[in-house]
Structures are given as structure tokens and as C-alpha cells.
Design a protein around this motif. Structure first.
Motif, PDB file in Angstrom:
ATOM      1  N   THR A  23      -3.351 -60.780  31.980  1.00 47.45           N
ATOM      2  CA  THR A  23      -4.626 -61.390  32.354  1.00 47.45           C
ATOM      3  C   THR A  23      -5.360 -61.809  31.092  1.00 47.45           C
ATOM      4  OG1 THR A  23      -6.098 -59.460  32.260  1.00 47.45           O
ATOM      5  CG2 THR A  23      -4.725 -59.689  34.237  1.00 47.45           C
ATOM      6  N   SER A  24      -6.509 -62.448  31.274  1.00 44.17           N
ATOM      7  CA  SER A  24      -7.310 -62.853  30.121  1.00 44.17           C
ATOM      8  C   SER A  24      -7.874 -61.651  29.372  1.00 44.17           C
ATOM      9  CB  SER A  24      -8.460 -63.760  30.590  1.00 44.17           C
ATOM     10  OG  SER A  24      -9.313 -63.054  31.474  1.00 44.17           O
ATOM     11  N   ALA A  25      -7.864 -60.468  30.003  1.00 50.42           N
ATOM     12  CA  ALA A  25      -8.370 -59.251  29.357  1.00 50.42           C
ATOM     13  C   ALA A  25      -7.282 -58.508  28.593  1.00 50.42           C
ATOM     14  CB  ALA A  25      -9.000 -58.325  30.404  1.00 50.42           C
ATOM     15  N   GLY A  26      -6.051 -58.988  28.649  1.00 52.48           N
ATOM     16  CA  GLY A  26      -4.966 -58.334  27.929  1.00 52.48           C
ATOM     17  C   GLY A  26      -3.727 -58.178  28.789  1.00 52.48           C
ATOM     18  N   ASN A  27      -2.760 -57.452  28.253  1.00 56.47           N
ATOM     19  CA  ASN A  27      -1.493 -57.201  28.945  1.00 56.47           C
ATOM     20  C   ASN A  27      -1.343 -55.713  29.199  1.00 56.47           C
ATOM     21  OD1 ASN A  27      -1.135 -59.915  28.278  1.00 56.47           O
ATOM     22  ND2 ASN A  27       0.133 -59.413  26.502  1.00 56.47           N
ATOM     23  N   ALA A  28      -0.613 -55.365  30.255  1.00 60.64           N
ATOM     24  CA  ALA A  28      -0.389 -53.954  30.563  1.00 60.64           C
ATOM     25  C   ALA A  28       0.947 -53.799  31.252  1.00 60.64           C
ATOM     26  CB  ALA A  28      -1.504 -53.393  31.453  1.00 60.64           C
ATOM     27  N   ARG A  29       1.622 -52.708  30.947  1.00 58.27           N
ATOM     28  CA  ARG A  29       2.885 -52.370  31.606  1.00 58.27           C
ATOM     29  C   ARG A  29       2.698 -51.054  32.349  1.00 58.27           C
ATOM     30  NH1 ARG A  29       8.593 -52.992  28.873  1.00 58.27           N
ATOM     31  NH2 ARG A  29       8.285 -55.006  29.862  1.00 58.27           N
ATOM     32  N   LEU A  30       3.032 -51.067  33.647  1.00 68.58           N
ATOM     33  CA  LEU A  30       2.894 -49.881  34.489  1.00 68.58           C
ATOM     34  C   LEU A  30       4.285 -49.422  34.922  1.00 68.58           C
ATOM     35  CD1 LEU A  30       1.025 -47.936  36.086  1.00 68.58           C
ATOM     36  CD2 LEU A  30       1.095 -49.596  37.963  1.00 68.58           C
ATOM     37  N   PRO A  31       4.692 -48.197  34.578  1.00 73.00           N
ATOM     38  CA  PRO A  31       5.976 -47.685  35.075  1.00 73.00           C
ATOM     39  C   PRO A  31       6.016 -47.744  36.596  1.00 73.00           C
ATOM     40  CG  PRO A  31       5.106 -46.249  33.364  1.00 73.00           C
ATOM     41  CD  PRO A  31       4.009 -47.221  33.698  1.00 73.00           C
ATOM     42  N   ALA A  32       7.141 -48.179  37.143  1.00 75.37           N
ATOM     43  CA  ALA A  32       7.226 -48.378  38.585  1.00 75.37           C
ATOM     44  C   ALA A  32       8.605 -48.004  39.094  1.00 75.37           C
ATOM     45  CB  ALA A  32       6.906 -49.831  38.940  1.00 75.37           C
ATOM     46  N   ALA A  33       8.691 -47.908  40.416  1.00 73.72           N
ATOM     47  CA  ALA A  33       9.950 -47.593  41.100  1.00 73.72           C
ATOM     48  C   ALA A  33      10.045 -48.480  42.334  1.00 73.72           C
ATOM     49  CB  ALA A  33       9.988 -46.117  41.490  1.00 73.72           C
ATOM     50  N   PRO A  34      11.244 -48.635  42.906  1.00 78.16           N
ATOM     51  CA  PRO A  34      11.361 -49.433  44.132  1.00 78.16           C
ATOM     52  C   PRO A  34      10.454 -48.903  45.230  1.00 78.16           C
ATOM     53  CG  PRO A  34      13.528 -48.984  43.214  1.00 78.16           C
ATOM     54  CD  PRO A  34      12.559 -48.159  42.424  1.00 78.16           C
ATOM     55  N   GLY A  35       9.762 -49.808  45.913  1.00 77.58           N
ATOM     56  CA  GLY A  35       8.845 -49.414  46.969  1.00 77.58           C
ATOM     57  C   GLY A  35       9.545 -49.191  48.298  1.00 77.58           C
ATOM     58  N   MET A  36       8.775 -48.716  49.263  1.00 77.90           N
ATOM     59  CA  MET A  36       9.308 -48.491  50.608  1.00 77.90           C
ATOM     60  C   MET A  36       9.708 -49.816  51.256  1.00 77.90           C
ATOM     61  SD  MET A  36       9.320 -45.238  50.992  1.00 77.90           S
ATOM     62  CE  MET A  36       9.552 -45.086  52.763  1.00 77.90           C
ATOM     63  N   THR A  37       8.936 -50.857  50.973  1.00 74.13           N
ATOM     64  CA  THR A  37       9.271 -52.180  51.493  1.00 74.13           C
ATOM     65  C   THR A  37      10.316 -52.826  50.594  1.00 74.13           C
ATOM     66  OG1 THR A  37       6.998 -52.401  52.301  1.00 74.13           O
ATOM     67  CG2 THR A  37       8.323 -54.414  52.152  1.00 74.13           C
TER      68      THR A  37
END
Length: 216
Positions: free
Chosen positions: A120-134
Motif C-alpha cells: 500500500t502507499s503506507a508501506g509493505n507487509a508480509r503476513l505468514p499464512a496457511a491454506p484457508g478452509m475455502t
């Protein structure tokens, strides 16, 4: 009279020849130079292997919607085809303490997802994630006051989200900012007391973005 020892010599020679034909040939040890050359060749082949495909990013057309269910406040961006592309949910993480946490969901093109990257214009971010239920989605959790939350709540204009080999670009909305800020009422003060850590900065993806002042 014929010497018996002389008569036995041809038989011994024949037996020796037969044994030589059946005995496996001993292999000489491979020279060190040949082993090193083979290792170097394998390393070159690995280096020449093509990198994993980059995310295919497309502009997404859709609309935002906000709903509260069972104490969970959720804002969702849904495409014009009815596919939920992105969502942020504020929910209780600890019923005794009343702490809240954000759940971020995004579309993904892979079954094994490692992260959700947000730009975004406020910066970058990486969020650890896993496969979702969907199917074809990724899910990750972060604190209500965290760098990913700040990036989403303070960015203006377009947001780019990638996960696996799929990426989308869409417009942010006041509803997204409101859900995140309401999840931590003293949102701005929380960031003043707990700025981004060096570890969070190192985990963030390296794609450059234009920095912007946080929107109120």
C-alpha cells in the motif's frame, strides 16, 4: 614315462582362465578431480533451474461489504463475479483477557501457501499464512496493532495483495480502515508506543512503494 606334474599344468591353466572370466572386474576409485567436476556440474544445473513463477497480478473489480456475526466484525472485498477476494476480521483472541486479533484472508493460486504480501502507499507487509478452509485461499493472523495492520489501515488508494502465484489490485475503502482501527480503539497511540520492529521490517517484501503519511 610322462611326468604327472607336466600333465596337470594344462588343467590348471584352463581352470585359472575360467575363473578369470567369471570374477568381476575391480573398479578403480574415481579420481578426486572427477568427483569435484561432477559436483560442480550438478551445482551449475541447480543454478540454471528456472525460478518459481511470479504472481500473476490482475486488477480486481468489486465492492466492499461489512458485517458483524457472533462478535466478529468483518469487512470483505467481493469481485463482480461473487468471489471473495480479500477480507479482514476483528475477533477475540483471549476470552479472559479480551484481547483482539485480526484475521486476514486472500485469494491464492496454490495449495501450499507461505505468506500474504500486502503493498500500500503506507508501506509493505508480509503476513505468514496457511491454506484457508475455502479452496484457493490463504489465511493469516496478526495483532490488532502490528505492521500489517498499520499498512492496511493507513494506506490510501490502491492495495496490491499477492499469495502464492496469484495477485490482485483493488481500491481501499474506509470500511477496511474502520474495522482495523475499531479492533484497537487507541490505534494511533498503540503505534506511537510500539513502532515497527527490525524483525518485522526484515520480513516485509522488498518491492518499493511510495511512502505516504498515515490517513486519519
Amino acid at each position: 614315462m610322462r611326468n604327472p606334474l607336466i600333465a596337470l599344468i594344462p588343467a590348471a591353466l584352463i581352470a585359472g582362465a575360467a575363473y578369470a572370466q567369471t570374477e568381476p572386474e575391480a573398479t578403480d576409485p574415481q579420481p578426486v578431480e572427477a568427483v569435484e567436476a561432477e559436483v560442480d556440474e550438478q551445482a551449475e544445473e541447480e543454478e540454471e533451474a528456472p525460478p518459481p513463477p511470479e504472481a500473476v497480478v490482475v486488477e480486481a473489480q468489486g465492492s466492499w461489504d461489512r458485517a458483524t456475526t457472533s462478535g466478529r466484525d468483518t469487512v470483505t472485498y467481493t469481485s463482480t463475479d461473487g468471489e471473495e477476494l480479500f477480507s479482514a476480521t476483528c475477533m477475540t483472541a483471549d476470552t479472559e483477557m479480551g484481547d483482539r486479533i485480526l484475521q486476514i484472508k486472500a485469494v491464492s493460486a496454490e495449495d501450499t501457501v507461505g505468506a500474504i504480501d500486502m503493498f500500500t502507499s503506507a508501506g509493505n507487509a508480509r503476513l505468514p499464512a496457511a491454506p484457508g478452509m475455502t479452496p484457493d485461499t490463504a489465511e493469516g493472523l496478526t495483532e490488532a496493532v502490528s505492521h500489517p495492520a498499520y499498512v492496511l489501515a493507513s494506506g490510501a488508494g490502491e492495495i496490491k495483495v499477492t499469495s502464492g502465484a496469484r495477485g490482485i489490485v483493488f481500491e481501499t475503502d474506509p470500511m477496511l480502515k474502520s474495522v482495523i482501527r475499531d479492533c484497537y480503539p487507541d490505534f494511533a497511540a498503540g503505534f506511537a508506543a510500539a513502532p515497527e520492529t527490525e524483525e518485522e521490517a526484515e520480513d516485509a517484501p522488498g518491492e518499493p512503494t511510495e511512502e505516504a503519511e498515515p490517513n486519519s
